[in-house]
Design an enzyme around this catalytic site. Structure first.
Site, PDB file in Angstrom:
ATOM      1  N   ASP A   1       0.839  -1.205   0.000  1.00 46.56           N
ATOM      2  CA  ASP A   1       0.000   0.000   0.000  1.00 46.56           C
ATOM      3  C   ASP A   1       0.873   1.254   0.000  1.00 46.56           C
ATOM      4  O   ASP A   1       0.366   2.376   0.008  1.00 46.56           O
ATOM      5  CB  ASP A   1      -1.012  -0.013   1.151  1.00 46.56           C
ATOM      6  CG  ASP A   1      -0.369  -0.093   2.519  1.00 46.56           C
ATOM      7  OD1 ASP A   1       0.878  -0.149   2.601  1.00 46.56           O
ATOM      8  OD2 ASP A   1      -1.111  -0.102   3.522  1.00 46.56           O
ATOM      9  N   SER A   2       2.201   1.059  -0.068  1.00 47.19           N
ATOM     10  CA  SER A   2       3.114   2.169  -0.351  1.00 47.19           C
ATOM     11  C   SER A   2       2.762   2.808  -1.695  1.00 47.19           C
ATOM     12  O   SER A   2       3.220   3.900  -2.000  1.00 47.19           O
ATOM     13  CB  SER A   2       4.566   1.684  -0.359  1.00 47.19           C
ATOM     14  OG  SER A   2       4.702   0.539  -1.176  1.00 47.19           O
TER      15      SER A   2
ATOM     16  N   ASP B   1      -1.036  -6.217  -0.018  1.00 46.82           N
ATOM     17  CA  ASP B   1      -1.418  -5.584   1.244  1.00 46.82           C
ATOM     18  C   ASP B   1      -2.921  -5.446   1.383  1.00 46.82           C
ATOM     19  O   ASP B   1      -3.603  -5.015   0.441  1.00 46.82           O
ATOM     20  CB  ASP B   1      -0.821  -4.167   1.325  1.00 46.82           C
ATOM     21  CG  ASP B   1       0.532  -4.143   2.010  1.00 46.82           C
ATOM     22  OD1 ASP B   1       0.952  -5.171   2.568  1.00 46.82           O
ATOM     23  OD2 ASP B   1       1.170  -3.070   1.979  1.00 46.82           O
TER      24      ASP B   1
ATOM     25  N   LYS C   1      -1.262  -9.480   3.136  1.00 43.78           N
ATOM     26  CA  LYS C   1      -0.439  -9.002   4.262  1.00 43.78           C
ATOM     27  C   LYS C   1      -1.249  -8.009   5.085  1.00 43.78           C
ATOM     28  O   LYS C   1      -1.923  -7.144   4.515  1.00 43.78           O
ATOM     29  CB  LYS C   1       0.844  -8.346   3.742  1.00 43.78           C
ATOM     30  CG  LYS C   1       1.705  -7.734   4.858  1.00 43.78           C
ATOM     31  CD  LYS C   1       3.122  -7.460   4.416  1.00 43.78           C
ATOM     32  CE  LYS C   1       3.338  -6.172   3.665  1.00 43.78           C
ATOM     33  NZ  LYS C   1       2.943  -4.947   4.406  1.00 43.78           N
TER      34      LYS C   1
ATOM     35  N   GLU D   1       9.482  -4.360  10.100  1.00 45.03           N
ATOM     36  CA  GLU D   1       9.890  -3.056   9.553  1.00 45.03           C
ATOM     37  C   GLU D   1      10.497  -2.172  10.627  1.00 45.03           C
ATOM     38  O   GLU D   1       9.881  -1.922  11.677  1.00 45.03           O
ATOM     39  CB  GLU D   1       8.667  -2.355   8.919  1.00 45.03           C
ATOM     40  CG  GLU D   1       9.005  -0.974   8.372  1.00 45.03           C
ATOM     41  CD  GLU D   1       8.012  -0.424   7.371  1.00 45.03           C
ATOM     42  OE1 GLU D   1       7.063  -1.143   6.988  1.00 45.03           O
ATOM     43  OE2 GLU D   1       8.194   0.733   6.959  1.00 45.03           O
TER      44      GLU D   1
END
Ligand code: KIV
Length: 259
Positions: A46-47, A85, A114, A183
């Site tokens: 979703d970046s 995502d 994810k 992360e």
């Protein structure tokens, strides 16, 4: 190894000690380049909210956006495992998560979804797995919670928060998660978790000892605008094409030269 990879292949790689090279992608053309360069896992992150849509963070990304980009990426690759995502607020209950994941798999051709965090999401992971949907967990810095966090910063720096991340990682594995992304946490903490878990652990800003590495593709190509994390690396500065930059990234991950 030939044919399309599954999470079982990634588990075999962990057990053999072979590093897993992952990158994000959002369209079919880049997906094909990554696949040809030997990327093992492509994440439709979703970046895309930042690098494709120009938003300041990921909270504006919708399920429709994710399904669309996931399908584009799926059609561009042949070998890499495809993980998509679940976007912000698309998995607040078991029912909603099942419906969102179904859409990502049926319309987005995803092989695994994810989701960020643990807590009440442990039951959500169990239910997804019970319904035959492979799940990748995501702990440490949780970008979907940016407004709650206040800023992008390293997580798990003190003993209590490190313990919480370890406990959450174990709970996700026990719930049936097949993969875990860590992360922006201290490398020693990531190493401890990687050694304790039997599932593959993919790091981003989490040191060299994870089973694999992931970065945002546009950071690797040096074309991201706005916030670029310090742990990222622009591989275009030492390459003369996108293909060779991605190949260098894959090689650097496999050789433990990155990070
Ligand atoms: O949104 C994203 O791109 C991600 C990966 C980089 C882990 O979550």
């Amino acid at each position: 190894m030939s044919g399309q990879l599954s999470h079982i292949d990634l588990l075999d790689m962990k057990n053999r000690g072979e590093k897993i090279a992952c990158l994000t992608a959002y369209d079919a053309s880049f997906s094909a380049i990554l696949d040809n360069a030997g990327v093992d896992l492509i994440m439709v992150g979703d970046s895309l909210g930042s690098v494709i849509q120009g938003n300041p963070n990921t909270v504006h990304v919708t399920l429709e956006n994710m399904a669309y980009h996931s399908r584009c990426v799926a059609l561009g690759r042949q070998r890499a495992l495809l993980v998509t995502d679940m976007p912000f607020m698309s998995y607040t209950t078991v029912e909603q998560a099942l419906s969102s994941a179904t859409r990502l798999m049926q319309q987005g051709y995803s092989q695994m979804v994810k989701l960020e965090g643990a807590g009440h999401r442990i039951d959500i992971v169990k239910s997804l797995v019970d319904h035959g949907i492979p799940v990748c967990g995501h702990l440490g810095l949780l970008p979907q919670s940016i407004h709650q966090l206040g800023r992008y910063a390293k997580q798990g720096k003190d003993q209590d928060s490190a313990r919480t991340i370890i406990d959450d990682a174990i709970a996700l594995q026990q719930a049936g998660a097949a993969l875990l992304v860590l992360e922006c946490i201290p490398s020693e903490l990531a190493q401890t978790i990687t050694e304790q878990l039997s599932i593959p652990v993919i790091g981003i800003g989490a040191g060299v000892d994870c089973d694999g590495q992931v970065l945002v593709l546009y950071d690797v190509l040096g074309i991201s605008k706005g916030y670029i994390p310090a742990f990222s690396r622009n591989f275009m500065t030492t390459s003369d094409s996108i293909q060779s930059a991605v190949e260098s990234y894959v090689q650097a991950v496999k050789d433990r030269q990155f990070p």
